[in-house]
Design a protein around this motif. Structure first.
Motif, mmCIF file in Angstrom:
data_model
loop_
_atom_site.group_PDB
_atom_site.id
_atom_site.type_symbol
_atom_site.label_atom_id
_atom_site.label_comp_id
_atom_site.label_asym_id
_atom_site.label_seq_id
_atom_site.Cartn_x
_atom_site.Cartn_y
_atom_site.Cartn_z
ATOM 1 N N ASN A 30 0.844 -1.190 0.000
ATOM 2 C CA ASN A 30 0.000 0.000 0.000
ATOM 3 C C ASN A 30 0.879 1.239 0.000
ATOM 4 N N ARG A 31 0.467 2.217 -0.745
ATOM 5 C CA ARG A 31 1.174 3.497 -0.811
ATOM 6 C C ARG A 31 0.795 4.331 0.407
ATOM 7 N N VAL A 32 1.778 5.007 0.999
ATOM 8 C CA VAL A 32 1.550 5.855 2.161
ATOM 9 C C VAL A 32 1.178 7.254 1.671
ATOM 10 N N SER A 33 0.044 7.749 2.126
ATOM 11 C CA SER A 33 -0.359 9.107 1.737
ATOM 12 C C SER A 33 0.549 10.125 2.416
ATOM 13 N N ALA A 34 0.555 11.324 1.897
ATOM 14 C CA ALA A 34 1.403 12.389 2.446
ATOM 15 C C ALA A 34 1.055 12.670 3.906
ATOM 16 N N SER A 35 -0.229 12.750 4.218
ATOM 17 C CA SER A 35 -0.625 13.054 5.600
ATOM 18 C C SER A 35 -0.284 11.901 6.543
ATOM 19 N N ARG A 36 -0.411 10.676 6.071
ATOM 20 C CA ARG A 36 -0.070 9.525 6.911
ATOM 21 C C ARG A 36 1.445 9.451 7.119
ATOM 22 N N TRP A 96 3.389 11.971 7.181
ATOM 23 C CA TRP A 96 3.646 13.052 8.133
ATOM 24 C C TRP A 96 3.424 12.544 9.566
ATOM 25 N N ASP A 97 2.313 11.847 9.787
ATOM 26 C CA ASP A 97 2.018 11.298 11.115
ATOM 27 C C ASP A 97 3.083 10.282 11.539
ATOM 28 N N ILE A 98 3.455 9.404 10.622
ATOM 29 C CA ILE A 98 4.470 8.377 10.921
ATOM 30 C C ILE A 98 5.797 9.044 11.257
ATOM 31 N N SER A 99 6.172 10.069 10.511
ATOM 32 C CA SER A 99 7.443 10.746 10.772
ATOM 33 C C SER A 99 7.439 11.392 12.154
ATOM 34 N N ASN A 100 6.315 11.949 12.558
ATOM 35 C CA ASN A 100 6.219 12.555 13.897
ATOM 36 C C ASN A 100 6.344 11.504 14.993
ATOM 37 N N VAL A 101 5.690 10.371 14.821
ATOM 38 C CA VAL A 101 5.752 9.300 15.822
ATOM 39 C C VAL A 101 7.168 8.726 15.904
ATOM 40 N N LEU A 102 7.826 8.567 14.756
ATOM 41 C CA LEU A 102 9.160 7.969 14.735
ATOM 42 C C LEU A 102 10.282 8.987 14.963
ATOM 43 N N GLY A 103 9.933 10.257 15.049
ATOM 44 C CA GLY A 103 10.907 11.285 15.390
ATOM 45 C C GLY A 103 11.908 11.619 14.298
ATOM 46 N N VAL A 104 11.451 11.596 13.054
ATOM 47 C CA VAL A 104 12.320 11.955 11.930
ATOM 48 C C VAL A 104 11.555 12.880 10.995
ATOM 49 N N PRO A 105 12.279 13.676 10.191
ATOM 50 C CA PRO A 105 11.577 14.495 9.191
ATOM 51 C C PRO A 105 11.041 13.597 8.068
ATOM 52 N N VAL A 106 10.036 14.042 7.373
ATOM 53 C CA VAL A 106 9.462 13.271 6.266
ATOM 54 C C VAL A 106 10.534 12.912 5.246
ATOM 55 N N SER A 107 11.479 13.806 5.038
ATOM 56 C CA SER A 107 12.538 13.562 4.054
ATOM 57 C C SER A 107 13.369 12.323 4.382
ATOM 58 N N PHE A 108 13.395 11.894 5.650
ATOM 59 C CA PHE A 108 14.139 10.697 6.042
ATOM 60 C C PHE A 108 13.734 9.493 5.199
#
Length: 123
Positions: A46-52, A54-66
């Protein structure tokens, strides 16, 4: 058919989650979805949406660019290193090594890295 970017982003999610010691269930709960969806993201099914993402990056403590770092360089690295598994991020030993490596203080980690490079060049 899986898109290579989706597969790569999924691997980066799995890698960061594992490095944090977070389970799929914990990540899913913090993002507000089922753990099966995390499984699908991590495999690229499954493809991860931009907003999802964003949420995953916040939970994992990394910028989206990671999740995209190194994507352009990946094919060149894989063709040069033929004795490594195709998906290094699924190798438990490699992930354990990475987790241990990043637990070392930065100055010592740099010295260990230099030593590993010298040893690999001598092999």
């Amino acid at each position: 058919m899986k898109h290579p970017v989706d597969v790569y982003v999924g691997k980066r999610i799995r890698h960061r989650r594992w490095m944090n010691g977070t389970t799929q269930q914990q990540l899913a709960e913090n993002v507000g979805i089922k753990f099966q969806q995390i499984q699908k993201y991590e495999t690229g099914m499954n493809r991860v949406s931009a907003s999802r993402l964003w949420d995953i990056s916040n939970v994992l403590g990394v910028p989206v660019s990671f999740f995209f770092e190194g994507y352009d360089a990946q094919p060149a690295v894989e063709t040069r290193i033929s004795d490594m598994p195709g998906d290094i991020l699924t190798d438990k030993e490699a992930l354990e090594l990475l987790r241990s490596y990043y637990a070392i203080p930065e100055n010592q980690r740099r010295r260990l890295f230099d030593l590993a490079r010298v040893l690999s060049e001598a092999a």
